[in-house]
Write an enzyme that holds these catalytic residues in place. Structure first.
Site, PDB file in Angstrom:
ATOM      1  N   SER A 141       0.824  -1.145  -0.058  1.00  0.00           N
ATOM      2  CA  SER A 141      -0.084   0.069  -0.078  1.00  0.00           C
ATOM      3  C   SER A 141       0.871   1.259   0.135  1.00  0.00           C
ATOM      4  CB  SER A 141      -1.012   0.048   1.148  1.00  0.00           C
ATOM      5  OG  SER A 141      -2.262  -0.742   0.931  1.00  0.00           O
ATOM      6  N   LYS A 151       0.101   3.666  -2.678  1.00  0.00           N
ATOM      7  CA  LYS A 151      -0.876   4.812  -2.537  1.00  0.00           C
ATOM      8  C   LYS A 151      -0.382   6.139  -2.297  1.00  0.00           C
ATOM      9  CE  LYS A 151      -4.538   2.001  -0.496  1.00  0.00           C
ATOM     10  NZ  LYS A 151      -3.936   0.661  -0.036  1.00  0.00           N
ATOM     11  N   SER A 165      -5.557   3.735   4.667  1.00  0.00           N
ATOM     12  CA  SER A 165      -4.938   2.789   3.760  1.00  0.00           C
ATOM     13  C   SER A 165      -6.031   2.230   2.857  1.00  0.00           C
ATOM     14  CB  SER A 165      -3.969   1.633   4.268  1.00  0.00           C
ATOM     15  OG  SER A 165      -3.284   1.259   3.005  1.00  0.00           O
TER      16      SER A 165
END
Length: 380
Positions: A59, A62, A114
């Site tokens: 993640s 992101k 997240s």
């Protein structure tokens, strides 16, 4: 006599070996498969382990998705999320079919809890599909010089070829943190935003525990998948020294980041740059052709770099037009180190430059006018 000489040499070398031992002890021993600590100013590597190896980054992906979202503008315009995009496994900000959101809320949802749902919703909003958004992500990666990075998903869920290196992720974070809104969001332990149908106030909690574990940390992003392991990108400032740390596939990431920062703050330092004194731009309509410029002092965080490693370039319009007053902001100075821009600062006029006074040329008398004036004098 030889024994005495050998003994003296041994004693003289002891301080050298001792210093080397201390240096070795100070270097952190970490468990990450890939890691790097850099100067947030210059991108200079302070410490690394396999920092150029391409690995899954979960993640922390992101960071790119959020940065592109913030750069797209209209952050507070409300719209309905794509119902198919938000149907995704893993971590979530809690989006449901029919929810009304803003891009700002989606950015909060990506950087704090997240949310894979918020990442997918962002991709569809910006590019129409996840596949088209991946093209945008890779174009931006190429623009930033991230040579070991390839994006397939906006969330970091695995896709064939999806991955990056610790160094690329550090440079990506360095770029993203230039955006004040990005930095404000990722440095928040909790944040209040609104979404829903109709929208109502929500509190989102940050998964980045390092924010409260180590003094000076102000971001950036956590990540985890079975393939990537624990991934962490963080940034920290102390006494004016700014560092960025990345670990990929690290079962002990919190402690490893703190150990790397301890090492970095002990070995990195700030230097004052030698801003060129002969900076100027072309000026039109003044008594001079060029206008001298001045700038404020600049300090940057370095490890081994020195002032000779920096390059300077004036960014301005082709011409500056008079009048100009001393202290007016006229242009910008791009400061680079090893081919990468470190900072842009304002350049100011070093003196007044009033509009040039045009003197009227004396009128030349032609022969007829001279003859007429003579006749008039005679008559008088």
């Amino acid at each position: 006599m030889k024994k005495i000489v050998v003994s003296i040499c041994t004693v003289m070398l002891l301080p050298v070996f001792s210093a080397m031992d201390v240096q070795a002890v100070n270097e952190p021993e970490i468990s990450a498969k890939g890691a790097v600590l850099i100067s947030a100013d210059t991108g200079e590597i302070i410490y690394s382990v396999n920092c150029d190896e391409k690995l899954p980054m979960a993640s922390t992906t992101k960071i790119m998705t959020t940065m592109l979202c913030l750069e797209s503008g209209d952050l507070y315009e409300e719209f309905e999320v794509d119902p198919d995009a938000i149907m995704v496994e893993g971590s979530s900000m809690g989006l449901q079919k029919g929810d009304i959101v803003t891009k700002y809320a989606l950015c909060c949802g990506m950087l704090l809890p997240s949310g894979n749902d918020s990442a997918n919703a962002t991709a569809v909003k910006l590019a129409g599909s996840i596949e088209n958004f991946a093209v945008m992500m890779n174009d931006k990666a190429k623009e930033l010089g991230l040579s070991r990075t390839w994006f397939v998903t906006p969330s970091g869920l695995e896709g064939t070829g999806h991955g990056s290196s610790a160094y690329d992720m550090a440079i990506l974070a360095r770029e993203a943190l230039k955006n004040e809104i990005f930095r404000e969001i990722c440095s928040s332990s909790t944040i209040k935003t609104e979404f829903g149908n109709p929208p109502y106030t929500r509190w989102l909690k940050n998964t980045n525990k390092l924010l409260t574990m180590y003094d000076g940390v102000y971001g950036v992003k956590t990540g985890f998948t079975d393939e990537a392991g624990r991934c962490l990108v963080s940034a920290c400032e102390r006494d004016g020294i700014n560092l960025i740390c990345v670990t990929l596939n690290d079962r002990n990431d919190w402690n490893d980041h703190m150990a790397m920062y301890d090492y970095g703050f002990e070995n990195a330092h700030n230097i004052k740059l030698d801003i060129p004194e002969n900076l100027s731009v072309k000026i039109a309509g003044a008594d001079t052709d060029r206008l001298s410029l001045t700038a404020e002092d600049v300090e940057v965080t370095v490890f081994n770099a020195d002032t000779s490693d920096f390059e300077y370039k004036v960014i301005s319009a082709p011409f500056v037009y008079a009048p100009v007053q001393k202290g007016d902001e006229i242009a910008q100075l791009s400061i680079s180190c090893n081919g990468r821009e470190v900072r842009r600062i304002s350049l100011f006029a070093d003196s007044d430059a009033p509009v040039k006074t045009i003197k009227k040329a004396p009128v030349k008398k032609n022969l007829f006018r001279k003859f007429t004036e003579k006749l008039l004098k005679r008559r008088i």
